[in-house]
Scaffold this motif. Structure first.
Motif, short mmCIF file in Angstrom:
data_model
loop_
_atom_site.label_atom_id
_atom_site.label_comp_id
_atom_site.label_asym_id
_atom_site.label_seq_id
_atom_site.Cartn_x
_atom_site.Cartn_y
_atom_site.Cartn_z
N MET A 50 94.13 0.30 -19.79
CA MET A 50 94.14 1.01 -18.52
C MET A 50 94.98 0.20 -17.53
O MET A 50 94.86 -1.02 -17.46
N PRO A 51 95.82 0.88 -16.71
CA PRO A 51 96.64 0.13 -15.75
C PRO A 51 95.77 -0.48 -14.66
O PRO A 51 94.70 0.01 -14.31
N ASN A 52 96.24 -1.63 -14.03
CA ASN A 52 95.53 -2.29 -12.96
C ASN A 52 95.81 -1.67 -11.60
O ASN A 52 95.08 -1.91 -10.64
N PHE A 53 96.91 -0.91 -11.53
CA PHE A 53 97.30 -0.29 -10.26
C PHE A 53 97.64 1.18 -10.51
O PHE A 53 98.08 1.56 -11.60
N CYS A 54 97.40 1.99 -9.51
CA CYS A 54 97.73 3.41 -9.59
C CYS A 54 99.24 3.57 -9.73
O CYS A 54 100.01 2.99 -8.95
N THR A 55 99.65 4.37 -10.70
CA THR A 55 101.09 4.56 -10.95
C THR A 55 101.72 5.48 -9.91
O THR A 55 102.94 5.56 -9.82
N LYS A 56 100.85 6.13 -9.09
CA LYS A 56 101.39 7.05 -8.09
C LYS A 56 101.53 6.39 -6.72
O LYS A 56 102.58 6.47 -6.08
N CYS A 57 100.45 5.70 -6.29
CA CYS A 57 100.50 5.12 -4.93
C CYS A 57 100.46 3.59 -4.93
O CYS A 57 100.65 2.95 -3.89
N ASP B 268 89.73 -0.19 -10.12
CA ASP B 268 88.67 -0.82 -10.90
C ASP B 268 88.90 -0.55 -12.38
O ASP B 268 89.56 0.43 -12.75
N ILE B 269 88.31 -1.38 -13.22
CA ILE B 269 88.55 -1.27 -14.65
C ILE B 269 88.06 0.05 -15.22
O ILE B 269 88.57 0.56 -16.21
N ASP B 270 87.01 0.65 -14.60
CA ASP B 270 86.47 1.91 -15.12
C ASP B 270 86.91 3.11 -14.30
O ASP B 270 86.30 4.19 -14.36
N SER B 271 87.96 2.96 -13.49
CA SER B 271 88.42 4.07 -12.65
C SER B 271 88.99 5.20 -13.50
O SER B 271 89.73 4.96 -14.46
N VAL B 272 88.64 6.42 -13.12
CA VAL B 272 89.21 7.61 -13.75
C VAL B 272 90.19 8.27 -12.79
O VAL B 272 91.21 8.82 -13.21
N PHE B 273 89.88 8.19 -11.48
CA PHE B 273 90.78 8.71 -10.46
C PHE B 273 91.06 7.60 -9.44
O PHE B 273 90.22 6.73 -9.19
N CYS B 274 92.24 7.62 -8.84
CA CYS B 274 92.59 6.64 -7.81
C CYS B 274 91.73 6.89 -6.57
O CYS B 274 91.68 8.02 -6.06
N PRO B 275 91.03 5.84 -6.06
CA PRO B 275 90.17 6.04 -4.89
C PRO B 275 90.95 6.33 -3.61
O PRO B 275 90.38 6.85 -2.66
N LYS B 276 92.26 6.07 -3.61
CA LYS B 276 93.04 6.28 -2.40
C LYS B 276 93.74 7.64 -2.40
O LYS B 276 93.60 8.43 -1.46
N CYS B 277 94.51 7.93 -3.49
CA CYS B 277 95.28 9.19 -3.51
C CYS B 277 94.67 10.26 -4.40
O CYS B 277 95.09 11.41 -4.38
N GLY B 278 93.68 9.90 -5.22
CA GLY B 278 93.00 10.88 -6.07
C GLY B 278 93.72 11.22 -7.36
O GLY B 278 93.29 12.11 -8.10
#
Length: 213
Positions: free
Chosen positions: A1-8, A13-23
């Motif tokens: 899983m990537p450490n940073f959102c590829t969009k924003c 977090d390691i278990d993130s499914v959606f970006c908490p900032k941009c969704g």
């Protein structure tokens, strides 16, 4: 899983499914090393090869194979190919024929004799059907030969061809719908042939190929 959102670019977090900032939905990627990927491909290749080998062995051991007799028989007649006719003859019959031909010194081999016979057959058929003769067939009925019938076949081969150790282990009586087509005429005939496994080889028995039509 990537450490940073590829969009924003926000941290994840390691278990993130959606970006908490941009969704944005987080894509999960699996990067296998080249060596592991190659090993997986090789294993799949070996598995498929193994399955193929098992299928071939199963077919050769458990498959009947009796269909090869009418296949070779009619292809041999249609194309005047004596080696296909020889393939459907019991070995003891071929040996007796070769011996007789040597004694009479008329033909050089069984294949030469059968080639002449096929040529005569096709000329006779051409006079009725025309040129470019083709032969096709369908098996419309199949009955397994009884033990007593197989024993009769064995005894007949032993008497006719002096084949003391010949064994007929399995056989069928096949009713065929045969279509003969030429330039001048097409005709369908129902004929019955007996095929048997003689000394491990599927053969035409009880019928002479030149008397079928």
């Amino acid at each position: 899983m990537p450490n940073f959102c590829t969009k924003c670019g926000s941290p994840l977090d390691i278990d993130s499914v959606f970006c908490p900032k941009c969704g944005a939905k987080i894509r999960i990627t699996t990067n296998l090393p080249d060596t592991k990927r190659k090993n997986i491909i090789l294993k799949k290749g070996f598995l498929l090869a193994g399955i193929l080998i098992v299928i071939l062995i199963f077919s050769s051991v458990f498959g009947d194979g009796y269909e090869s007799v009418p296949d070779d028989l009619f292809e041999g007649i249609e194309d005047a190919e004596p080696h296909k006719i020889i393939r459907v003859m019991p070995d003891c019959e071929i040996e007796k024929l070769e011996k007789s031909l040597r004694e009479y010194d008329v033909y050089t081999s069984a294949e030469d004799y059968i080639a002449i016979t096929l040529e005569t057959m096709l000329k006779t058929m051409a006079s009725e059907y025309g040129d470019d003769i083709s032969i096709s067939y369908d098996i419309i009925d199949r009955k397994e030969l009884s033990e007593s019938k197989l024993k009769d076949i064995e005894n007949q081969l032993k008497i006719m061809y002096n084949a003391k150790d010949t064994e007929a282990s399995k056989g069928y009586s096949l009713k065929l719908d045969v279509e003969i087509e030429g330039d001048n005429k097409t005709n369908n005939k129902n004929i019955t042939i007996d095929v048997a496994k003689v000394d491990g080889k599927w053969c035409l028995v009880g019928n002479d190929f030149y008397n079928l039509f």
